[in-house]
Design a protein around this motif. Structure first.
Motif, short mmCIF file in Angstrom:
data_model
loop_
_atom_site.label_atom_id
_atom_site.label_comp_id
_atom_site.label_asym_id
_atom_site.label_seq_id
_atom_site.Cartn_x
_atom_site.Cartn_y
_atom_site.Cartn_z
N UNK A 177 0.78 -1.23 0.00
CA UNK A 177 0.00 0.00 0.00
C UNK A 177 0.81 1.28 0.00
N UNK A 178 1.86 1.32 -0.84
CA UNK A 178 2.70 2.52 -0.90
C UNK A 178 2.51 3.32 -2.18
N UNK A 179 1.76 2.80 -3.12
CA UNK A 179 1.64 3.45 -4.43
C UNK A 179 0.91 4.79 -4.33
N UNK A 180 1.26 5.68 -5.24
CA UNK A 180 0.57 6.96 -5.39
C UNK A 180 0.03 7.03 -6.82
N UNK A 181 -0.97 7.88 -7.08
CA UNK A 181 -1.58 7.94 -8.41
C UNK A 181 -0.57 8.18 -9.54
N UNK A 182 0.37 9.04 -9.32
CA UNK A 182 1.36 9.30 -10.38
C UNK A 182 2.15 8.04 -10.70
N UNK A 183 2.57 7.33 -9.66
CA UNK A 183 3.33 6.09 -9.85
C UNK A 183 2.48 5.05 -10.58
N UNK A 185 -0.06 5.60 -12.66
CA UNK A 185 -0.19 5.97 -14.07
C UNK A 185 1.07 5.65 -14.86
N UNK A 186 2.22 5.97 -14.29
CA UNK A 186 3.48 5.72 -14.98
C UNK A 186 3.69 4.22 -15.20
N UNK A 187 3.37 3.43 -14.19
CA UNK A 187 3.56 1.98 -14.28
C UNK A 187 2.62 1.36 -15.30
N UNK A 210 -4.42 5.79 -0.14
CA UNK A 210 -4.40 6.17 -1.55
C UNK A 210 -5.06 5.12 -2.46
N UNK A 211 -5.71 4.13 -1.88
CA UNK A 211 -6.25 3.02 -2.66
C UNK A 211 -7.20 3.44 -3.77
N UNK A 212 -8.23 4.19 -3.45
CA UNK A 212 -9.21 4.58 -4.47
C UNK A 212 -8.63 5.59 -5.45
N UNK A 213 -7.77 6.46 -4.98
CA UNK A 213 -7.10 7.41 -5.89
C UNK A 213 -6.27 6.64 -6.90
N UNK A 214 -5.67 5.54 -6.47
CA UNK A 214 -4.88 4.73 -7.40
C UNK A 214 -5.77 4.00 -8.41
N UNK A 219 -7.70 3.66 -13.99
CA UNK A 219 -8.80 3.84 -14.93
C UNK A 219 -8.39 4.76 -16.07
N UNK A 220 -7.64 5.79 -15.73
CA UNK A 220 -7.20 6.75 -16.74
C UNK A 220 -6.25 6.12 -17.76
N UNK A 221 -5.63 4.99 -17.37
CA UNK A 221 -4.73 4.28 -18.28
C UNK A 221 -5.43 3.11 -18.98
#
Length: 309
Positions: A177-183, A185-187, A210-214, A219-221
């Motif tokens: 549970x360390x991911x952030x939305x930017x990470x 999207x990049x991944x 940050x679960x739902x934000x991720x 979804x954007x990808x």
């Protein structure tokens, strides 16, 4: 737009509980999840009971589950012996797992990443021969409790190998549970370019909120399949007391609010969450579940006061 939800609470959620949930309660929970409209439910694990005693009754669960042609009940299998036990119970879909980080893979499987590939290849090929579908999990994609940051090329390599083996989908996991939305999207922008979005799913934890934000970032990808757990069941074994899997109720609420279709009845899903919460005897992390139960309690209280006025 349609989004598929893979319900992992009966496996990934309950395996982290300190108390044993009776077999009958597990079967009832899975039935409620199916009634809510979930069509992909991970119902158990055939990992040796010595390692996951909470799921030692998986065979009994599968033998007693009501058969529904619209619902796929899957199970995690670690090796050929686990696959054989799954086959004996009539399981039609299994999942295999490994990590993107060397240290975590050795801790979990007692093998390096390279040493794990032939083991899983044998399991996947045998499962396909038996007519089963096979899903793959990749853990620690966004961070490892032992190594910290994990190179994206590790995840690309593992994902590619699993797909070559014959799995139809790979679930990309934020294990700690360390991911952030930017990470995220990049991944996913890289992985989608490698293998297409239809072959990928997101498995996020809400350990740091940050679960739902991720999910929104994925979804954007173009990702349209996500794992979640009823009530937010499950913790992070590397962060005692922290929340783990994103809640199915919270996920469905957000997706519906964003205009996505899931085929899930949110009210019935809340009833399933309420059921397992009562079984465990403690509040679960789901915010939608907590808000819904509090609202129902307030309404009942107001009605009672009105009757006595």
């Amino acid at each position: 737009m349609q989004v598929q939800i893979v319900e992992v609470g009966p496996r990934d959620g309950l395996q982290n509980e300190s108390q044993m949930v009776p077999t009958e309660a597990k079967i009832r929970l899975i039935g409620l999840l199916a009634e809510a409209g979930l069509r992909r439910i991970e119902a158990g694990s055939f990992v040796h009971p010595r390692w996951i005693p909470q799921l030692a009754d998986t065979a009994d669960v599968f033998r007693q589950l009501p058969r529904n042609p619209d619902v796929t009940y899957s199970a995690l299998v670690p090796n050929l012996r686990g696959l054989e036990r799954a086959r004996e119970c009539g399981v039609t879909e299994v999942a295999v797992f490994m990590s993107a980080s060397e240290t975590h893979n050795r801790k979990n499987i007692n093998k390096s990443i390279s040493e794990t590939f032939p083991v899983l290849r044998e399991v996947v090929q045998e499962a396909l021969t038996l007519g089963m579908r096979v899903r793959g999990y990749v853990s620690t994609v966004f961070g490892c409790p032992y190594e910290g940051a994990v190179p994206l090329d590790n995840s690309r390599r593992v994902t590619d190998e699993l797909l070559k083996m014959g799995v139809y989908e790979v679930s990309i996991g934020d294990t700690i549970g360390v991911a952030t939305p930017r990470q995220v999207q990049e991944t996913f922008s890289v992985l989608v370019n490698d293998v297409t979005s239809e072959r990928l799913a997101g498995h996020f934890h809400d350990t740091r909120g940050t679960g739902l934000a991720n999910v929104a970032a994925a979804l954007a990808e173009g990702i349209r399949t996500f794992d979640s757990s009823i009530g937010g069941l499950g913790g992070c074994p590397y962060a005692p007391g922290a929340s783990g899997n994103i809640s199915s109720e919270d996920l469905v609420y957000m997706l519906h609010g964003m205009g996505y279709e899931t085929g899930v009845d949110l009210q019935k899903l809340i009833e399933a969450g309420s059921y397992i919460q009562r079984q465990l005897g403690r509040p679960l992390p789901s915010k939608v579940l907590a808000a819904s139960l509090a609202q129902a309690e307030t309404c009942a209280k107001n009605e009672a006061e009105g009757d006595t006025a």
